[in-house]
Design a protein around this motif. Structure first.
Motif, short mmCIF file in Angstrom:
data_model
loop_
_atom_site.label_atom_id
_atom_site.label_comp_id
_atom_site.label_asym_id
_atom_site.label_seq_id
_atom_site.Cartn_x
_atom_site.Cartn_y
_atom_site.Cartn_z
N ASP A 21 0.83 -1.08 0.19
CA ASP A 21 0.08 -0.07 0.00
C ASP A 21 0.76 1.23 0.01
O ASP A 21 0.61 2.22 0.76
CB ASP A 21 -0.73 -0.01 1.20
CG ASP A 21 -2.22 0.98 1.20
OD1 ASP A 21 -2.44 1.28 0.18
OD2 ASP A 21 -2.51 1.62 2.06
N ASN A 24 -0.18 5.04 0.30
CA ASN A 24 -0.79 5.55 1.78
C ASN A 24 0.40 5.80 2.73
O ASN A 24 0.12 6.17 3.85
CB ASN A 24 -1.83 4.66 2.37
CG ASN A 24 -3.24 4.90 1.50
OD1 ASN A 24 -3.63 6.19 1.43
ND2 ASN A 24 -3.75 3.83 1.08
N ALA A 80 -5.10 2.72 4.84
CA ALA A 80 -5.66 2.20 3.53
C ALA A 80 -7.39 2.18 3.98
O ALA A 80 -7.69 2.50 4.78
CB ALA A 80 -5.33 0.80 3.14
N ASP A 151 -3.09 -4.59 6.74
CA ASP A 151 -3.14 -3.76 5.52
C ASP A 151 -3.42 -4.57 4.34
O ASP A 151 -3.35 -3.96 3.46
CB ASP A 151 -1.97 -2.80 5.36
CG ASP A 151 -1.73 -2.16 6.55
OD1 ASP A 151 -2.49 -1.23 7.16
OD2 ASP A 151 -0.41 -1.99 7.08
#
Length: 248
Positions: A21, A24, A80, A151
């Motif tokens: 991710d 982010n 996220a 995540d």
């Protein structure tokens, strides 16, 4: 989407955020002078992805980590996607009759929740569900303990757990609650279809309303002297029994 900034702590958690991710990850702080090759690799990967990286003194990392073991790495992170419970039916449908849902009824210890999420990610669960009230929520300790699993899998914090279980039943998910006083063995039931495994809190187990909502209560047979397992251990046992059956 929840974009409130937070810190994630620990080498595994930060590396997982960068891998899964990166959009982010706002910035990464690494220990100045650190010789750990994994930190060097993380720094190079992050810079290649355009993420700001700063080398700082250990005491600065200690302050950000708030007492958690940071292993020389922390990251400022915009969380996220926060999943809405209305997204759950779509995930179940996408699993094409093989959904595996982990439901945690009031886990209090962030280390236990993190360990449960780690097992859930390893088992390839469709989603993890827990209540918003009287249960630990995702925080830095959970993220660190989960080694990045927080995540990588859909996590749902729901307002009314019993209602969510009933909604799952309406779309064809069979609900099994784990309870030490149950008669049926976990190993004697079919876990190959759309299944939700429900585990209770560390001290009290399943709440009465949750028990009553389950389609069936099952137990993990234990020939030893202990009456119950830690919730994270029980989660691993239950999930990987489902995995075993599905791979047979």
């Amino acid at each position: 989407m929840n974009k409130a900034a937070q810190w994630i702590v620990g080498l595994n958690a930060v590396a997982s955020a960068v891998e899964h991710d990166a959009d982010n990850v706002r910035e990464i702080l690494l220990e100045a002078g650190g010789k750990n090759s994994r930190i060097t690799d993380l720094e190079q990967q992050a810079r290649r992805m355009g993420i700001e990286v700063r080398r700082v003194a250990q005491n600065a990392l200690d302050g950000v980590a708030g007492g958690l073991r940071h292993q020389g790495a922390v990251a400022r992170y915009a969380a996220a996607r926060t999943w809405d419970e209305h997204d759950l039916p779509e995930l179940i449908e996408a699993a094409e009759g093989k959904a595996l849902v982990l439901v945690l009824d009031g886990v209090q210890d962030p280390h236990n929740l993190g360990a449960c999420l780690r097992s859930a990610a390893a088992a390839g669960v469709t989603a993890v569900v827990f209540p918003k009230d009287k249960a630990v929520q995702l925080n830095a300790t959970v993220r660190k303990t989960s080694a990045g699993a927080a995540d990588t899998i859909p996590v749902f914090s729901v307002t009314n757990l019993s209602r969510t279980l009933r909604d799952l039943q309406k779309i064809g998910v069979w609900i099994y609650g784990l309870a030490g006083d149950a008669e049926a063995s976990l190993y004697a039931i079919d876990l190959k279809g759309n299944v939700a495994l429900v585990l209770g809190s560390e001290g009290d187990g399943l709440r009465r309303l949750t028990r009553d909502t389950c389609d069936q209560l099952v137990k993990i047979p234990m020939p030893g002297d202990f009456e119950s397992l830690n919730v994270s251990v029980a989660t691993g046992v239950a999930l990987f029994e489902a995995v075993r059956q599905r791979q047979a």
